[in-house]
Design a protein around this motif. Structure first.
Motif, PDB file in Angstrom:
ATOM      1  N   VAL E 144       0.846  -1.195   0.000  1.00  0.00           N
ATOM      2  CA  VAL E 144       0.000   0.000   0.000  1.00  0.00           C
ATOM      3  C   VAL E 144       0.877   1.240   0.000  1.00  0.00           C
ATOM      4  CG1 VAL E 144      -1.914   1.139   1.116  1.00  0.00           C
ATOM      5  CG2 VAL E 144      -1.611  -1.287   1.367  1.00  0.00           C
ATOM      6  N   PRO E 145       0.661   2.136  -0.936  1.00  0.00           N
ATOM      7  CA  PRO E 145       1.471   3.356  -0.949  1.00  0.00           C
ATOM      8  C   PRO E 145       1.295   4.106   0.364  1.00  0.00           C
ATOM      9  CG  PRO E 145       0.144   3.192  -2.942  1.00  0.00           C
ATOM     10  CD  PRO E 145      -0.278   2.085  -2.049  1.00  0.00           C
ATOM     11  N   PRO E 146       2.379   4.646   0.897  1.00  0.00           N
ATOM     12  CA  PRO E 146       2.309   5.277   2.211  1.00  0.00           C
ATOM     13  C   PRO E 146       1.323   6.436   2.274  1.00  0.00           C
ATOM     14  CG  PRO E 146       4.428   5.636   1.148  1.00  0.00           C
ATOM     15  CD  PRO E 146       3.726   4.608   0.368  1.00  0.00           C
ATOM     16  N   PHE E 147       1.163   7.156   1.164  1.00  0.00           N
ATOM     17  CA  PHE E 147       0.221   8.266   1.255  1.00  0.00           C
ATOM     18  C   PHE E 147      -1.209   7.747   1.350  1.00  0.00           C
ATOM     19  CE2 PHE E 147      -1.097   8.020  -3.163  1.00  0.00           C
ATOM     20  CZ  PHE E 147       0.019   7.506  -3.800  1.00  0.00           C
ATOM     21  N   VAL E 148      -1.428   6.571   0.750  1.00  0.00           N
ATOM     22  CA  VAL E 148      -2.747   5.964   0.878  1.00  0.00           C
ATOM     23  C   VAL E 148      -2.981   5.539   2.319  1.00  0.00           C
ATOM     24  CG1 VAL E 148      -4.142   3.989   0.229  1.00  0.00           C
ATOM     25  CG2 VAL E 148      -2.845   5.221  -1.505  1.00  0.00           C
ATOM     26  N   LEU E 151      -3.778   8.577   4.219  1.00  0.00           N
ATOM     27  CA  LEU E 151      -5.139   9.060   3.982  1.00  0.00           C
ATOM     28  C   LEU E 151      -6.163   8.194   4.688  1.00  0.00           C
ATOM     29  CD1 LEU E 151      -4.918   9.985   0.187  1.00  0.00           C
ATOM     30  CD2 LEU E 151      -5.332  11.541   2.079  1.00  0.00           C
ATOM     31  N   PHE E 152      -5.948   6.877   4.619  1.00  0.00           N
ATOM     32  CA  PHE E 152      -6.901   5.968   5.236  1.00  0.00           C
ATOM     33  C   PHE E 152      -6.887   6.102   6.750  1.00  0.00           C
ATOM     34  CE2 PHE E 152      -8.406   2.650   2.071  1.00  0.00           C
ATOM     35  CZ  PHE E 152      -8.296   3.522   1.025  1.00  0.00           C
ATOM     36  N   LEU E 155      -8.669   9.134   7.577  1.00  0.00           N
ATOM     37  CA  LEU E 155     -10.091   8.932   7.361  1.00  0.00           C
ATOM     38  C   LEU E 155     -10.704   8.202   8.553  1.00  0.00           C
ATOM     39  CD1 LEU E 155     -11.764   9.661   4.884  1.00  0.00           C
ATOM     40  CD2 LEU E 155     -11.483   7.337   4.073  1.00  0.00           C
ATOM     41  N   SER E 158      -9.395  10.044  12.334  1.00  0.00           N
ATOM     42  CA  SER E 158      -9.725  11.442  12.569  1.00  0.00           C
ATOM     43  C   SER E 158     -11.153  11.757  12.170  1.00  0.00           C
ATOM     44  CB  SER E 158      -8.778  12.342  11.789  1.00  0.00           C
ATOM     45  OG  SER E 158      -7.454  12.037  12.120  1.00  0.00           O
ATOM     46  N   TYR E 159     -11.521  11.353  10.965  1.00  0.00           N
ATOM     47  CA  TYR E 159     -12.843  11.751  10.490  1.00  0.00           C
ATOM     48  C   TYR E 159     -13.931  10.881  11.071  1.00  0.00           C
ATOM     49  CZ  TYR E 159     -10.049  14.337   7.167  1.00  0.00           C
ATOM     50  OH  TYR E 159      -9.146  15.177   6.613  1.00  0.00           O
ATOM     51  N   THR E 166      -5.857  15.325  12.962  1.00  0.00           N
ATOM     52  CA  THR E 166      -5.589  15.097  11.554  1.00  0.00           C
ATOM     53  C   THR E 166      -4.181  15.495  11.157  1.00  0.00           C
ATOM     54  OG1 THR E 166      -6.683  17.211  11.266  1.00  0.00           O
ATOM     55  CG2 THR E 166      -7.875  15.258  10.575  1.00  0.00           C
ATOM     56  N   THR E 167      -3.771  16.669  11.578  1.00  0.00           N
ATOM     57  CA  THR E 167      -2.520  17.185  11.035  1.00  0.00           C
ATOM     58  C   THR E 167      -1.697  17.884  12.092  1.00  0.00           C
ATOM     59  OG1 THR E 167      -3.778  19.120  10.440  1.00  0.00           O
ATOM     60  CG2 THR E 167      -3.283  17.581   8.682  1.00  0.00           C
ATOM     61  N   LEU E 279       5.944  11.833   1.174  1.00  0.00           N
ATOM     62  CA  LEU E 279       4.527  11.770   0.830  1.00  0.00           C
ATOM     63  C   LEU E 279       3.651  12.002   2.052  1.00  0.00           C
ATOM     64  CD1 LEU E 279       4.969   8.642  -1.370  1.00  0.00           C
ATOM     65  CD2 LEU E 279       4.445  10.915  -2.192  1.00  0.00           C
ATOM     66  N   THR E 282       3.205  15.477   3.497  1.00  0.00           N
ATOM     67  CA  THR E 282       2.223  16.262   2.752  1.00  0.00           C
ATOM     68  C   THR E 282       0.816  15.972   3.255  1.00  0.00           C
ATOM     69  OG1 THR E 282       3.646  16.159   0.844  1.00  0.00           O
ATOM     70  CG2 THR E 282       1.377  16.738   0.429  1.00  0.00           C
ATOM     71  N   VAL E 283       0.534  14.693   3.449  1.00  0.00           N
ATOM     72  CA  VAL E 283      -0.812  14.317   3.880  1.00  0.00           C
ATOM     73  C   VAL E 283      -1.125  14.879   5.258  1.00  0.00           C
ATOM     74  CG1 VAL E 283      -2.287  12.369   4.472  1.00  0.00           C
ATOM     75  CG2 VAL E 283      -0.784  12.221   2.495  1.00  0.00           C
TER      76      VAL E 283
END
Ligand SMILES: Nc1ncnc2c1ncn2[C@@H]1O[C@H](COP(=O)(O)OP(=O)(O)OP(=O)(O)O)[C@@H](O)[C@H]1O
Ligand SMILES: Nc1ncnc2c1ncn2[C@@H]1O[C@H](COP(=O)(O)OP(=O)(O)OP(=O)(O)O)[C@@H](O)[C@H]1O
Ligand SMILES: [Mg+2]
Ligand SMILES: [Mg+2]
Lengths: 304, 339, 333, 512, 342
Positions: E144-148, E151-152, E155, E158-159, E166-167, E279, E282-283
């Protein structure tokens, strides 16, 4: 003359044995492969991806959506019967886009490896066999490339040019050779001390002959295994570059670009990110499983 | 004596040992240090010695895998250091080698066919593939292997079979001299017996001469006509089998013979009284001064650790490098007489 | 059968599952070693010597190994059925072993000391003797053991890594480790065959004297007939997973009965320089499709029809000599 | 530690930025974040009103000489810098000289124009111009006055003789000091995370809303819109700045207590066509493109709230000509133009470049491509990082056929567009990738800049706009809306038609 | 003795490599078209301004001279001015580096805490469901790409669950501990500020885990492989034969030799983590060097790019050096090989 006939007989007889031996080798390979169900799964996954990518126009419900297509009224539709995986910001079918996107990702991989592997293998062979100054120079240059993460290097190279998928490929290829160079260099260094190489020397074989006939075949299976594992990594790096905005150009989208665009609409419009992510995962997983399985299959069998 | 096929004169081969910050050469492995011997036409000359004594290095220097540090090698009168691009091809066809390790001596990624075809292609023997195939067929016959082995891969062969293929590969260029570097040491006795017989048969049929390297004394006794005993890069005793085994002079030779396990009473009688103390083989980087064997020798004197012994002729063609060679030779003689 | 046998292997079958099917490696091996006795097990590469020995030690990994039939009694206990903890207790105390390759049998990343200390610490003998086992005591025992195998400067050797020792020294360390817990029985799998003759001779004579003094029974496994002849009293000849001949060393070497033993002996080059016999024709066949009847029959110059049909049982050919061959079924028994 | 009681009572304002702050040195900053950073910490002489009128700030009044070459300003008295010293004419002179010497930031507005600055009294200063420059007054909001004494106290060795480095190193490094007189002071700066401004209680303008004013303003660097939305929902953000996409603001508007404000900005979205590169050097091709563009869909579905474009200048900017021609989508006309082109029927591929990360432009580009395809015209779309785009713009050869950009006003005057985009001297920047270089247009612009009479000047500008539209160097798409999302307790948001001047914390207060 | 020579020599080589790297990046950054001066000065800058800034930055000098100035500057800690911040790059790096170091170190902690035990577990229960589970998990980590992943995680935690931020590195309302090392976890620990520590921990969990995923997978796989490799070695059989209990064999006699292979690829893991940082930062809007680096690269901020690349290269070199020394410490074969002069 009868010798001719008998010779013919001898060779046909031999060819039969030859076929049997090939069959036996294939059988053994298949046996080992089969015993490892995970690699079998990997193989099927890769084949499926390749199949879908090749026949993308025929297996996708909305092939038109892969090109310049917009339908802003229909944008951001959640998954439904007509759009299994929903639609994106342009109103394109996400499923269709994923299939076409993986096509780009696979092409990227093929081109990167198609360029970098031969170069890396060649340099690795030369440096490993020649030794001395040649080796020092080649391997130090390799070290330079290896001392930066591939993504960073690709990013630097990519940003210098006009970003596009082919530049991204070039960028990745321009660093990827180093891995193969190092791998093959290592193998060559150990193989060249083997007695069969010395035997070839005693027989008067030229260095080129030794490199290509004696050493290269021994590098083949590690290199093949590495290629399958690499395929996953190249897709990863490519996706990373795309994620940072250096990937395929519209209207085409590779998976990384899709995720990067989709991420802007998280969490409400999750399908634009989640499904391409799963697709990447699927492909990379397939290649990794396959590579792992091949490692066992291609290993030299020790003697009787 | 006629002109020897092979003549080695004061052969020296050092390997550099690098170390330190700048990877400088700090010492040398004196793998071979002034070794001289010759091999007559049609003769089997044996080279005996323990591991690390430099036997393989001698062999590889002769077949030009290594360049000698100094010394001369003459093959059929020709100085090998004077070989040119043109003449090296001919030399390669005359002198071939069979290696020690059956596992690593064949390329695991090539079929027997491909392995045997290589020398033919290199030297332009056999114009077409069909012709080469026929030659390979003959070669396999010579080493008593069925032709169907042509398509096998080394992994499918037993150790003995691999060595046969290695021999066939050496024979492919039709050489007159074979260097055999412990070709049977990794094999079982029954397989070894078959191979040894094969060597003897080939020698007779093809008029070959051998340099036969081994650490198995019984074997060298069985097969060779003359032999040299090596220790730490030097030959310490050289002579015919008869001389070496019934009148060994050098304490090292005697030690070796005494340590050899035997299977019959007759052989036990041949064994001399052991002449060495317990001890390990020293490193060839820093061999002991004088006679290298002196730390293990039970009859060493003070000069043994200081001066290098010079050769003493104790019998026809029987040379010994030992300070006490003469007195030992006399005793050896006496021993034989007494029995 | 033999009351005092410390090791008694009865009709042992060991199979392996492989690509081609089932590899029937050991096919009814029976052998025993009595207390204090020195026995040899000889045979060519791949005849199953190591498999037999590992089975006896209970260290053969299963799977892939299968034990369809037979018993291995070690000091009266069945190794194949014993609980792991029971086996563990026997190691070192009852049984111990030495491997062929002294480098690969020592853990490269621990010092000699660290390894030998553990062997002592877990050898239960000492714990029972006098409870506490202090560090200094362990050290003392280790030094003593190293001294007994004639290693100079044992203190230094304890702090060295296996790689820093020569082959001969490593083999001595292994012997010390094998004997440190005073086992009653020692299995030596080709000790010294990876070493030079002179060193091998030293190692063998050392081993011989140590076990003689301590009254330890030894099973010496080797393919070198000469070594066997010079070291053991009784010998088993193995071929393709079966014992084909057994008897007093002297008798077997003077008068081998089985055609395989005969062929083997005549293949050995002699110091006296006689010409070599032709060896044994053919090669060892694959264990997945082993020949029926006598496994040697395809290579046997004197094979009879019967040989291909039924496995020949062991018969007595003299008071101390048994052979599994139909040639001797008529009168000899 | 800080006293919790005080912290609770404070009005803390937080806003997001898609971009980090580089510098807030008034002689160096240029982009939107830097601009509002400077704006809140420093005061200019004059200030733009919501309608674009120039109003007094530090300057009470000013007079312009008859030849239009000198501007004399009467300064407000009693203005205190943050270190409590008084702001004088010396500081004004110093500020102008400093920015001109550093040749950085907004100096381009005045370099070559301001000849000399003279101090006519402690609170009276005159700018002497070397030529008539009609928009001069409109540019002055960008001249932020720095505290000369403080700057010189921190000077380090540098290239500027007695002025050393003009204090640049100090201002680049400091994270809680400044040299301004503005309503806010720099309080803390954690690069890559946030910058914090603190209310300057002694501000000369006073604090009309008393305690309701913002005490602490945090500008946080946040790229991911998802994060921004969450934080807004949780009330962790008071304001989301204007760089997000329309659907995002739609989402944000749904959050209870959040309000999305929309204004028509002085920024016009245009597809700039390179008039010197084949095939777009052919006016028929350019017209064909203008006819083929789907204005309606774009305005209605992609950017609702935007204003229709009419010529190069947004309607809200003084000097806009409301009567110029504007294209609409008509594919038949497009086809006719195409057929008249010298390239017809084998029109070379047209390249289009747009900057990374801007969703609407991508959608427009794809839509455009979709419309061009049936005409047989190939459009090649590239998304480039901003840096690359400016590179490409430097020569005609590297400039693509079309660049999708939007140009904002720097001062409330049509000249800001005409001069930067269409005068030959602007060539080589990303704003003038049309490479128009038309002698007539050049002449008209030069004339407009030196005409002092407002009516005459307006006329010239009208003509210039008509000529430009006739040349069809751009597809003028729409006037961009400016949207910000705020918590509804934030009051006083005031739109001003100059970049970043709407982020003036001093305007705002909390009504909780 | 000589092992230290070997290490030293590696070190010297690495310095050479860094030089090579600086030349490479210098060439990539400067030979290719583009004008950072124009970029830095904003859209309206006049040519005159651009020339001026080019002059200030020394870009009007011949390339070799520029390189020389740059490289000699480095020895005085002068990495040149950044076009974007107009500050010395060294200052910027000092500001951004700790955040990334903290992130990557935390990721390494994940790798060691999760990767190694998972690998051991899989080897212990080879071919059982445990093994297959671990293998699949390891594959997921690699695939799995680290940015994915990032994001997951965002998601989910946090969400959806709303339990983690989140950040960023710290909540806005949490005052940062006084700057000492720049590593927030460490600084807040030194200060004894546990609310800051907790807050910093909450912030670092997701991004560091996203970065670590690849490494966890790799290390788990390698540990498993080398454990089962070691299990087949004669010396393990010998240990069994000498009566060493299984638990001691597994955790002492097997683990140490089996740890060598994973150890040697720790350097690679580190590299992949750095690359993932590019990556993931950035996320998660993590104010780290990677984020600074991306901005610098995209904006052609030459000196900043050079600085970032050299620092990353240096980090890589240092980590590999440490790995070499550690490997030599764990594996005497490496040490002795060099002491014997290879
Ligand atoms: N290429 C080489 N480089 C460095 N040292 C070497 C090289 N080849 C051999 N040596 C050293 O030279 C010495 C002699 O080696 P050689 O292989 O000739 O011995 P040998 O008598 O054939 O031993 P064995 O019976 O083990 O084959 C050894 O100490 C070996 O380590
Ligand atoms: N784990 C295994 N799986 C499959 N086959 C095995 C395994 N272990 C041993 N064998 C087979 O069992 C046979 C006997 O092996 P073993 O190692 O006992 O021979 P050996 O008599 O000790 O030979 P050597 O003298 O070479 O040590 C060989 O054919 C070998 O391939
Ligand atoms: Mg040798
Ligand atoms: Mg064995």
């Amino acid at each position: 003359m009868s010798t001719r006939a008998s010779h013919h007989q001898v060779t046909t007889g031999l060819n039969e044995t030859r076929w049997m031996i090939i069959k036996d080798r294939l059988g053994r390979g298949w046996y080992k492969f089969r015993r490892n169900p995970i690699s079998l799964v990997g193989g099927v996954m890769v084949l499926l991806c390749v199949f879908l990518a090749i026949f993308a126009p025929y297996v996708t419900p909305y092939p038109k959506h892969a090109g310049a297509f917009t339908d802003f009224q229909n944008a951001f539709q959640a998954p439904s019967k007509s759009h299994w995986l929903g639609t994106d910001a342009l109103g394109c079918d996400v499923f269709t886009r994923i299939i076409f996107g993986s096509r780009i990702s696979l092409m990227l991989t093929a081109v990167v490896l198609g360029i970098s592997v031969p170069v890396g293998v060649f340099l690795g062979l030369i440096s490993g066999y020649m030794g001395g100054k040649t080796e020092t120079v080649i391997m130090r240059v390799t070290d330079v490339f290896l001392s930066l993460p591939a993504l960073v290097m690709a990013l630097a190279i990519c940003a210098a040019f006009t970003p596009s998928i082919d530049k991204a490929m070039l960028a990745v290829a321009s660093i990827w050779w180093t891995w193969h160079c190092r791998l093959v260099n290592g193998i060559t260094r150990s193989i060249k001390t083997e007695e069969f190489v010395q035997a070839s020397k005693v027989l008067g074989a030229s260095p080129l002959r030794i490199i290509f006939k004696d050493i290269l075949p021994n590098c083949a299976s590690p290199v093949i295994v590495k290629i399958t594992l690499d395929a996953g990594f190249v897709i990863l790096v490519g996706a990373g570059l795309s994620f940072l905005g250096l990937g395929a150009q519209p209207p085409a989208e590779d998976l990384g670009t899709m995720i990067s665009f989709g991420a802007k609409y998280l969490p409400e419009r999750w399908w634009m990110t989640v499904f391409p992510s799963l697709a990447i995962f699927f492909i990379i997983l397939g290649f990794n499983l396959l590579g792992d399985g091949l490692r066992d299959v291609l290993a030299v069998e020790e003697g009787v | 004596m006629s002109e020897p096929v092979l003549k080695v004169e004061n052969l020296v081969k050092y390997f550099p040992v690098r170390s330190g910050l700048l990877h400088k050469i700090v010492a040398h492995v004196k793998a071979v240090d002034k070794v001289s011997f010759d091999v007559q036409k049609g003769e089997i000359f044996g080279l005996i010695g323990e591991s690390g004594s430099g036997k393989s290095t001698v062999a590889k220097t002769i077949v030009q895998i290594y360049n000698p540090t100094s010394g001369m090698i003459y093959f059929k009168g020709q100085n090998l250091s004077k070989l040119t691009k043109q003449t090296i091809g001919r030399f390669r066809r005359e002198v071939q080698m069979v290696f020690q390790d059956p596992k690593s001596s064949l390329n695991p990624r090539r079929s027997v066919m491909s392995i045997l075809e290589d020398p033919l292609i290199i030297h332009g023997i056999g114009k077409s593939r069909v012709e080469r195939k026929r030659i390979i067929h003959t070669l396999l016959g010579q080493v008593e292997m069925p032709s169907r082995y042509m398509y096998k891969y080394p992994s499918a062969l037993s150790g003995g079979e691999r060595q046969r293929i290695a021999i066939a590969r050496a024979l492919a260029v039709n050489p007159s001299f074979l260097v055999l570097d412990e070709p049977t040491s990794a094999l079982d006795v029954s397989v070894q017996a078959k191979l040894i017989n094969l060597f003897l048969r080939l020698k007779k049929e093809l008029a070959l001469s051998y340099l036969f390297i081994t650490h198995n004394l019984s074997l060298v006794r069985t097969i060779a006509a003359r032999a040299g005993v090596m220790y730490l890069g030097k030959i310490y005793e050289l002579g015919t089998m008869e001389m070496l085994f019934s009148h060994p002079v050098h304490p090292y030779t005697k030690t070796l013979i005494a340590a050899t396990p035997v299977v019959s009473k007759e052989e036990e009688r041949v064994k001399p009284r052991e002449m060495s103390k317990e001890g390990e083989i020293p490193s060839p980087v820093n061999p002991p001064s004088g006679c290298a064997f002196h730390p293990r020798c039970s009859i060493a004197e003070s000069r043994c650790s200081q001066e290098l012994p010079s050769p003493v002729k104790v019998g026809p063609g029987h040379l010994v490098w030992c300070h006490r060679a003469e007195e030992l030779a006399v005793r050896a003689e006496e021993l034989v007489v007494l029995e | 059968m033999e009351e005092k046998a410390i090791l008694d292997i009865r009709d042992l079958h060991v199979w392996f599952r492989v690509y081609e099917g089932v590899s029937r490696v050991l096919d009814g091996v029976s052998l025993y070693v009595r207390g204090g006795e020195h026995v040899g097990l000889v045979g060519e590469t791949g005849c199953g010597k190591t498999v037999a020995m590992k089975t006896a030690m209970g260290i053969l990994r299963s799977p892939p190994a299968l034990f369809p039939q037979g018993q291995v009694l070690l000091a009266g206990r069945d190794v194949l059925k014993a609980a792991p903890i029971e086996l563990l207790r026997m190691k070192g105390k009852t049984i111990s072993m030495i491997f062929q390759d002294p480098l690969s049998a020592l853990n490269p990343v621990f010092t000699v000391g660290q390894q030998i200390f553990d062997v002592i610490r877990f050898g239960h003998r000492w714990i029972r003797d006098d409870g506490a086992l202090t560090k200094t005591k362990v050290r003392g025992i280790a030094m003593e053991a190293l001294t007994s195998v004639q290693l100079p400067d044992p203190r230094r050797i304890l702090s060295l890594y296996p790689l820093e020792l020569s082959g001969g020294m490593r083999q001595r360390v292994l012997i010390a480790m094998a004997l440190v817990n005073r086992p009653r029985f020692l299995i030596a799998d080709e000790p010294g065959s990876a070493l030079d003759v002179t060193i091998q001779a030293q190692i063998l004579s050392l081993l011989k004297s140590l076990v003689k003094e301590a009254g330890i029974a030894v099973l010496l496994i080797t393919h070198d007939l000469g070594v066997v002849r010079e070291t053991v009293e009784r010998v088993y000849i193995m071929y393709a997973g079966r014992v084909v001949e057994e008897g007093q060393t002297v008798e077997i070497f003077d008068d081998p009965k089985h055609p395989y033993t005969q062929g083997l002996l005549s293949s050995v080059p002699r110091l006296t320089g006689e010409a070599l016999a032709e060896g044994i024709p053919g090669t060892l066949s694959d264990y997945t499709e082993a020949p029926s009847g006598c496994r040697f029959h395809p290579r046997c110059p004197q094979a009879m029809e019967k040989c291909a049909q039924q496995k020949p049982p062991m018969v007595k050919v003299s008071t101390k000599q048994h052979v599994a061959c139909y040639l001797y079924h008529g009168g000899g028994g | 530690g800080t006293d919790i009681g005080v912290a609770v009572a404070k009005n803390i304002f937080t806003m997001s930025n898609t971009q980090e702050f580089g510098t807030i040195d008034p002689a160096r900053g240029t982009d939107y974040t830097e601009s509002y950073g400077m704006l809140n910490v420093y005061d200019p002489l004059v200030f733009p009103s919501p309608t674009g009128k120039i109003e007094p700030k530090l300057a009470k009044s000013w007079t312009i000489s008859a030849d239009g070459l000198s501007y004399t300003f009467e300064l407000r008295q009693g203005v205190k810098f943050h270190d409590a010293t008084e702001l004088t004419a010396e500081d004004v002179k110093f500020s102008m000289e400093r920015i001109l010497a550093l040749k950085d930031g907004y100096s381009w507005l005045w370099s070559g124009i301001v000849k000399e600055v003279t101090v006519d009294g402690p609170f009276k200063v005159t700018f002497h111009l070397s030529k008539v420059y009609a928009p001069f007054l409109s540019t002055l909001p960008w001249l932020f006055i720095v505290n000369k004494d403080v700057i010189l106290a921190h000077k380090q060795p540098g290239d500027f003789g007695e002025f050393g480095d003009y204090g640049t190193n100090w201002l680049a490094v400091t994270t809680n000091e400044d040299a301004g007189s503005g309503p806010y002071t720099l309080m803390a700066w954690d690069r890559g995370r946030e910058i914090v401004f603190e209310r300057f209680l002694d501000y000369w303008g006073g604090w009309p809303h008393g305690d309701k004013h913002i005490d602490e303003a945090h500008s946080i660097f946040l790229q991911e819109t998802a994060t921004v939305k969450t934080m807004l929902r949780r009330g962790e953000l008071t304001m989301v700045e204007h760089w997000r996409t329309y659907p995002d603001y739609q989402d944000m508007a749904k959050i209870p207590g959040v309000e999305v404000l929309t204004f028509l900005s002085p920024e016009e979205m245009s597809f700039k066509i390179n008039t010197k590169r084949p095939p777009t050097d052919d006016i028929h091709i350019r017209r064909m493109l203008a006819w083929a563009f789907d204005y309606e869909t774009v305005i209605q579905t992609l950017e609702p709230g935007s204003g229709p474009a009419r010529g190069p200048i947004p309607a809200s900017i003084p000097g806009h000509n409301p009567r110029v021609f504007q294209y609409h989508m008509d594919l038949d006309k497009a086809r006719q133009e195409l057929e008249q082109s010298k390239y017809y029927p084998d029109v070379p591929t047209i390249t289009l470049v747009l900057p990374t990360g801007l969703e609407n432009r991508r959608k427009m580009a794809v839509r455009f491509k979709e419309k061009l395809e049936p005409l047989g015209v190939k459009l090649d779309i590239h998304i480039e990082p901003w840096g690359r785009m400016t590179d490409l713009a430097t020569t005609v050869e590297t400039t693509p056929n079309i660049m999708v950009t939007s140009v904002s006003s720097n001062y409330p005057d049509a000249d800001t567009y005409l001069n930067c985009m269409y005068h030959s001297r602007g060539s080589g920047t990303w704003m003038s990738t049309e490479w128009l270089q038309d002698p007539l247009v050049d002449q008209l612009i030069d004339q407009e800049r030196t005409t002092l009479d407002p009516e005459e000047r307006a006329h010239i500008m009208n003509v210039a706009q008509a000529v430009i539209v006739e040349r069809c160097p751009d597809i003028f798409v729409y006037v961009m809306p400016l949207r910000v999302a705020i918590q509804d307790y934030l009051k006083g948001f005031t739109y001003r038609p100059v970049m970043s001047f709407y982020y003036y914390f001093y305007d705002w207060w909390f009504e909780k | 003795m000589r092992f230290s020579y070997f290490v030293l020599r590696r070190w010297l080589y690495s310095i050479l490599v860094l030089f090579g790297l600086s030349i490479l990046i210098f060439i990539i950054a400067r030979m290719l078209p583009g004008d950072p001066a124009r970029l830095a000065l904003g859209p309206f800058a006049l040519q005159e301004q651009v020339e001026h800034l080019r002059h200030v930055m020394g870009m009007d000098k011949p390339l070799p001279l520029q390189y020389w100035t740059y490289i000699t500057g480095i020895f005085h800690g002068d990495f040149g001015l950044s076009f974007q911040t107009r500050r010395n790059v060294a200052l910027d790096i000092a500001h951004y580096l700790p955040a990334t170091v903290e992130l990557v170190l935390m990721a390494i902690v994940w790798v060691l805490v999760l990767g190694v035990p998972l690998g051991v577990l899989a080897a212990r229960y080879k071919d059982s469901w445990v093994d297959n589970l671990v293998r699949v998990m390891a594959f997921i980590g690699v695939a799995v790409p680290p940015f994915v992943v990032g994001l997951f995680l965002q998601l989910t935690f946090s969400y959806l669950l709303g339990i983690l931020p989140t950040t960023g590195r710290l909540s806005l309302m949490t005052p940062a501990p006084p700057l000492r090392t720049g590593l927030l976890l460490l600084d807040s620990l030194i200060e004894g500020d546990f609310s800051a520590l907790g807050d910093a921990l909450k912030h670092i969990i997701l991004p560091s885990f996203a970065i670590a995923m690849t490494g966890i997978g790799q290390i788990a796989r390698l540990t498993r492989a080398s454990m089962s490799d070691v299990a087949n070695q004669d010396y393990i059989e010998a240990s069994r034969g000498f009566g060493i209990p299984n638990r001691v064999i597994a955790f002492k006699y097997m683990l140490k030799p089996a740890s060598i292979a994973p150890l040697t690829i720790l350097g690679l893991t580190f590299a992949s983590e750095l690359s993932n940082a590019f990556l993931v930062e950035t996320v998660f809007a993590w104010p780290g060097l990677a984020k600074y680096g991306i901005r610098a690269i995209l904006r052609k901020d030459f000196n900043a790019v050079m600085g970032v690349v050299l620092i990353i290269g240096l980090a890589f070199v240092i980590v590999n050096l440490i790995v070499d020394i550690l490997a030599g410490y764990v594996d005497p074969r490496i040490r002795i090989k060099h002491e014997e002069g290879e």
